[in-house]
Every structure is written in structure tokens, then in C-alpha cells.
Design a protein around this motif. Sequence first.
Motif, mmCIF file in Angstrom:
data_model
loop_
_atom_site.group_PDB
_atom_site.id
_atom_site.type_symbol
_atom_site.label_atom_id
_atom_site.label_comp_id
_atom_site.label_asym_id
_atom_site.label_seq_id
_atom_site.Cartn_x
_atom_site.Cartn_y
_atom_site.Cartn_z
ATOM 1 N N ALA A 1 0.782 -1.356 -0.087
ATOM 2 C CA ALA A 1 -0.170 -0.084 -0.086
ATOM 3 C C ALA A 1 0.851 1.253 0.021
ATOM 4 N N PHE A 2 2.016 1.063 0.711
ATOM 5 C CA PHE A 2 2.721 2.413 0.886
ATOM 6 C C PHE A 2 3.651 2.519 -0.738
ATOM 7 N N LEU A 3 4.234 1.651 -1.197
ATOM 8 C CA LEU A 3 5.091 1.635 -2.462
ATOM 9 C C LEU A 3 4.149 2.049 -3.576
ATOM 10 N N ILE A 4 2.925 1.726 -3.670
ATOM 11 C CA ILE A 4 2.175 1.947 -4.939
ATOM 12 C C ILE A 4 1.925 3.589 -4.752
ATOM 13 N N ARG A 5 2.126 4.233 -3.719
ATOM 14 C CA ARG A 5 1.816 5.678 -3.561
ATOM 15 C C ARG A 5 3.159 6.226 -3.589
ATOM 16 N N GLN A 6 4.295 5.630 -3.788
ATOM 17 C CA GLN A 6 5.624 6.371 -3.702
ATOM 18 C C GLN A 6 5.825 6.845 -5.101
ATOM 19 N N GLU A 7 6.661 8.450 -4.976
ATOM 20 C CA GLU A 7 6.736 8.845 -6.399
ATOM 21 C C GLU A 7 7.671 8.379 -7.318
ATOM 22 N N ASN A 8 8.665 7.618 -6.749
ATOM 23 C CA ASN A 8 9.482 7.200 -7.645
ATOM 24 C C ASN A 8 8.744 5.739 -8.584
ATOM 25 N N VAL A 9 8.028 5.050 -7.741
ATOM 26 C CA VAL A 9 7.191 4.014 -8.031
ATOM 27 C C VAL A 9 6.194 4.360 -9.159
ATOM 28 N N ILE A 10 5.455 5.416 -8.968
ATOM 29 C CA ILE A 10 4.347 5.918 -9.685
ATOM 30 C C ILE A 10 5.013 6.360 -11.068
ATOM 31 N N ASN A 11 6.258 7.115 -11.127
ATOM 32 C CA ASN A 11 6.851 7.543 -12.225
ATOM 33 C C ASN A 11 7.543 6.542 -12.956
ATOM 34 N N SER A 12 7.936 5.298 -12.499
ATOM 35 C CA SER A 12 8.335 4.215 -13.304
ATOM 36 C C SER A 12 7.112 3.554 -13.843
ATOM 37 N N LEU A 13 6.162 3.539 -13.123
ATOM 38 C CA LEU A 13 5.011 2.668 -13.820
ATOM 39 C C LEU A 13 4.518 3.587 -15.009
ATOM 40 N N TYR A 14 4.381 4.877 -14.848
ATOM 41 C CA TYR A 14 4.059 5.626 -16.026
ATOM 42 C C TYR A 14 5.031 5.326 -17.268
ATOM 43 N N ALA A 15 6.312 5.361 -16.878
ATOM 44 C CA ALA A 15 7.443 5.419 -17.753
ATOM 45 C C ALA A 15 7.237 4.080 -18.534
ATOM 46 N N ILE A 16 7.083 2.873 -17.945
ATOM 47 C CA ILE A 16 6.818 1.416 -18.677
ATOM 48 C C ILE A 16 5.296 1.570 -19.429
ATOM 49 N N CYS A 17 4.538 2.030 -19.073
ATOM 50 C CA CYS A 17 3.027 1.945 -19.971
ATOM 51 C C CYS A 17 2.924 2.781 -20.994
ATOM 52 N N CYS A 18 3.851 4.057 -20.630
ATOM 53 C CA CYS A 18 3.728 5.002 -21.756
ATOM 54 C C CYS A 18 4.569 4.556 -22.966
ATOM 55 N N ALA A 19 5.519 3.561 -22.694
ATOM 56 C CA ALA A 19 6.245 2.881 -23.796
ATOM 57 C C ALA A 19 5.314 2.170 -24.560
ATOM 58 N N THR A 20 4.232 1.802 -24.436
ATOM 59 C CA THR A 20 3.270 1.005 -25.348
ATOM 60 C C THR A 20 3.202 1.718 -26.653
ATOM 61 N N PRO A 21 3.613 0.892 -27.605
ATOM 62 C CA PRO A 21 3.738 1.661 -28.956
ATOM 63 C C PRO A 21 2.264 1.628 -29.699
ATOM 64 N N TRP A 22 2.315 2.378 -30.615
ATOM 65 C CA TRP A 22 0.860 2.645 -31.176
ATOM 66 C C TRP A 22 0.390 1.396 -32.105
ATOM 67 N N TRP A 23 1.138 0.703 -32.422
ATOM 68 C CA TRP A 23 0.981 -0.599 -33.345
ATOM 69 C C TRP A 23 0.093 -1.613 -32.425
ATOM 70 N N PHE A 24 0.124 -1.394 -31.182
ATOM 71 C CA PHE A 24 -0.570 -2.401 -30.264
ATOM 72 C C PHE A 24 -1.949 -2.225 -30.585
ATOM 73 N N LEU B 1 -2.577 12.711 -17.647
ATOM 74 C CA LEU B 1 -2.534 13.051 -19.042
ATOM 75 C C LEU B 1 -1.536 12.487 -19.727
ATOM 76 N N ARG B 2 -0.595 11.761 -18.900
ATOM 77 C CA ARG B 2 0.622 11.482 -19.409
ATOM 78 C C ARG B 2 0.315 10.143 -20.499
ATOM 79 N N MET B 3 -1.030 9.515 -19.905
ATOM 80 C CA MET B 3 -1.138 8.308 -20.631
ATOM 81 C C MET B 3 -1.811 8.729 -22.226
ATOM 82 N N ALA B 4 -1.781 9.936 -22.292
ATOM 83 C CA ALA B 4 -2.461 10.324 -23.855
ATOM 84 C C ALA B 4 -1.654 10.129 -24.789
ATOM 85 N N ILE B 5 -0.078 9.722 -24.438
ATOM 86 C CA ILE B 5 0.668 9.777 -25.693
ATOM 87 C C ILE B 5 0.568 8.089 -26.211
#
Length: 602
Positions: free
Chosen positions: A231-254, A483-487
Motif C-alpha cells: 500500500a505504501f510503495l504504490i503511492r511512492q513518487e519514484n514507483v508511480i513515475n516508473s509505472l507511467y514510464a513503462i506504460c507510456c512505452a506502449t507502441p501505437w501499433w498495439f 494526461l501522460r497516458m495520452a501519448i
Amino acid sequence: MAQQARPVPLELRIGNTSVNSSTAASLATAMESPTQTTHSPNSPESYHTTYQVYAAEADNVKADPSDLLVTDASFRPETMTTAKASSLGYPTENTLKDDSITSRSSSDDLEKAMAPMMVSKQIGANEIGNSNIEPSIHTRGHHVAHPSYSSSWRVSIPPDDLPKLPEKRERRIWRGLRHNFVTVYQRLFALCLLGNLAAFVILLAQNRASKPWGPDRGDVATAAATNVLAAFLIRQENVINSLYAICCATPWWFPLRIRRIVAKLYHFGGVHSGCAVSATVWFILFTALITKDYASGDYDQPAVMAITYLLLALFLSICVFAIPKFRFVSHNTFEAIHRFAGWAAVGLFWVLILLVSKASSDVPGSDSLGMTVVQSPAFWILLVITFFTILPWLRLRKVEAFPEVLSSHAVRIHFKYMKIGPILGIRISDNPLKEWHAFASIPAADGQSFSLIVSDAGDWTKKQIMEPARAYWVRGIPITGVLRMAIVFRRIVIVTTGSGIGPVLSMLVSHPMPCRLLWSTPNPEKTYGENIMESVCKADPDAMIINTRASGRPDMVALAYHLYIQSNAEAVFVISNPSLTRKVVYGMESRGIPAYGPIWDS
């Protein structure tokens, strides 16, 4: 009777544009009749309009500004750009070099220089020809933007011919359950509970032969600590930013089906609340087991009992005040209990581990206290929790702020203490132990500073507008926003209201992409200023800006669908108040359109 002198042909020149005196004479004659608007038979939407411009001066020859007119079939200020002006042969800010122009901005220069010709019925060709002086253009004392003339942005009127909304999919009962009570947030919450239930069954199976029957106290304590860590880690700033970085790498051809699921990342609050509730349930079980042993005389440790019940009270208070109903009634109370009860719980956990380890090491034949502590999984879990609890506060500092009051409803606060990336938010406070407020940052064009917009939404924000501070407390690192997920989409529609334009500009200014913008707000220029208006126009030249004071509150669902169809977008993002966000997201998703917006626990 003296013969009237024949006008001498001459050429009026403004920048690269010229008009001869015969054309000027014919225009002067036309100006004596009322200005009219006519429509071309070939293009009903095109029109010829007469526009008033600024007076030209030539020594002792002066024209009345009300008599100076500009007319041209292709001259439409509300759609004019520098490139279009140049292609039509009009002078622009790049070609006009007259020293007499002293406007406040390049857009003023362009506005005053785009006129293809300047004539006056009071200035004859002979007089101008004899003066041998080129007319000059002068600026106004104060520039007031107007949607149809002087500025590149314009306020829109909601169109009457909106496309009919398609029918909602699925039956009403299932649709309501799916989009209101079984959202991704609730599914993640339920998944955490089911996972812990499975772990409980496994513990029972492993201890089925134990006497007395039941799970081991140590295993239950470890399960509680593990859930607290999750519960604590999922709210930690570095963890959140890392999750967004991973998910935002999803390519358009998916496939779009996969990308629309990935974009729901911001529902991760379901993991936080699910693990927190599970940790509380595990700790209730731990309390029951240790109470049973204490009552039977098998565990004579009154200090451990006291700490256990104190911890249970803290767990329950955190969970109760996190319930949305209580959380919204008094957010400051929720925040204070979450922070101080959480800190107290971490401290009491350390005491509990030491006391339990001391009791275990006192048993004959047991390991020493130090070995007992380091062999406990709860010790290492608590060590990680403690580190990440302290880490943001190690980054606590007070930074200088440069407030720009936009109106009595909004203030723009500029910061220069760090560079900031796109679509990130920061938390600021004027008292670090009381309340923190998160805002989306807008990176500056120089890349060395950023700003954020604060609008009147309560006592604290009102104070920042009425009494702007010169410094604020900040802690931790900037956190990635929804809004980061818009990309992960090729084209999107963004729907926003009021100060929601802040996070929208944070994305579009720093990460331009094919986008249509719908912004509804009262008196946009008066409230947020011309700089914000120009930034909006730069992000989307065709932005639909609606002044709700003039046209009332529009049907945002219908307008969002209109822009979605018009732009062939793949998704709709909504940044607004909770009520409108839920309404638009539901209106889109119930019709099969991917839609996203911050939730109460995102």
C-alpha cells in the motif's frame, strides 16, 4: 471657372503591399455608403467584410480613425496566421520594419500590419502625392483582445448542428454496474482482497495439523506488514513515475483494445486501498490470536498487548477517514490522520517488533535478540517502509515563488528552482505539517522554469489569490499525472473546464500531439489572461473555447463526441471537477469510446 486638377497617380505602400490611387478613389466612394456584408455565390461561407483599422498620419494631414477602412475578400483576421499573411502578400512582423511601431507584442505588430490597403475619403490622391510622405501605422495605447479581430484566439459558440449521440451500449443495469461500481479501481481493490484471501487459505492449509489449529502469529504479522508495504510503495513518487514510464512505452501499433486498458494505469489507487484494508484485516486477526494466547496465559506480555491495540486503533482510524464520504467532508482531517497516524504506526511497529523479538529471545535455547530481529521478515519490510517514509521529507525545502495574479479567481505561480519535465505535478504548502496541495506544472519555453495555475476552489486557494506568497514549501519529486497516458494514442480530444487548463497546457506545450481541445470556463481572458489564451491557441489553433458567461453551460458530452468524430480521435481525456469528469467519461465509455479522467483516489 478654374479647371479641376486631375489626380496624379500614386502608389500607397505599406510594407510589401501597395495600392494605386485609382483603387483608392473607388474605395473612398464605396466608403460613403453603409458597410455591407455580401456572400460569394460560389462559396456561401466566404464573405467580404469591412474592418476598421488605425489612423494614418502624414505631417499636417490627419485622418479620422472612424473613416479608415480595410476591405479584402481574403482578409479574415480570426483565421489569419503569419504564414498565410505572407502568402497573400500582406506585411507581417518579419517584413514590417517601420520604427514607428512600438507594440507590446509581435501579435500586435501583425495585427496592425496585415491590412492590404489603407485609404480615407478625406485624403485625396493629390494631397498625399504632394506630401511626399509615406503614411505610418501607430499602435493603440492599450491592446484589448477580441475573438474576431485582434488576437489569434477566439471564443466559440457551441454549434447547433451537433451530431446525434449514438445509443448507449448494454442494458442499463449492467451498464451502471460496469461504469460506476465495477470500475478498474474497484476491480484492483477486489483483486487485492482475493489475493489475500488465497494467502489466508494457504496458511490454514499449512497449519492444519497444528495444535491448536490455526495460522501462526508470525506468519499473520508478516502478511500484515507485506500489505502495508504494498500500500505504501504504490503511492511512492519514484514507483508511480516508473509505472507511467513503462506504460507510456506502449507502441501505437498495439491494438487499441490493449492501449485503452494500459491507459487506465491511474486507477492504481485501488491497489493502495485494497492492500491497506487487507493489512487491517490481517492485523485484526493478529490481535485476536495474541489476545487469545494472553487470555489463556500462554503469552504473558502486557506491553505487547498494549502496543497491539494502539496499532489496531490507528489502522482503523486511517481506514475509516479514508472512506470517500468522510474524506470529502473534511479533507484536511483525512490528510492529518493519514500522515500523523501513519507515522505513529511506523514508530509503534518498531517497538512491537523489538518487544516480540525480546520475548522470543528470552525463551531458553533461542537465538539472541539481534539474531531474532534480523531473522524476522517484518523487520526488513519495516526497514523499507521507514526509508521511503523519510525520503520525501529529506527533500523538503522552501523555494522562492513569483506570483502573477490573473484575476480575482486565479493566480499563476512561477518557480525557477528546478527544471521540470512534461506532464508532472508538484505539491506545495505554506505549512508543511498541515496541508499539501497538488498542481500540474507548465514548463516554460526556456526550459529553466515552470509555473502552475491556482484557481479559487476553497479557503486555501482563495488565500493564495488574495494574498500571494513569495515562497512555498515543496517536498519529494514531481509526480506524473493522468494526461501522460495520452501519448499512447495517435489522436485525442481533451475536455477541460476552469483551471483544468493548467495540466492540459502542461502536456500540450511540452509534448505537442494531434489533439482537439474543448475548454469551457467563465470569462476566459478576464480570468486567466491573454498569455494563457495564446498558449491555448498555440497548442490547438482550432481550440473550442466557450465563455459560459455569454453562452451558458454547454452539453459537454455532445461537444466531446462532436470533436471526437470530427478529428477521428482514439480517446477522450477529461480534466474537470469530479462531477463533470464522471459525467463525460461515463457518456463516452457507455458508447464504446475510450475516455479517461482523474478519479477521487488517482
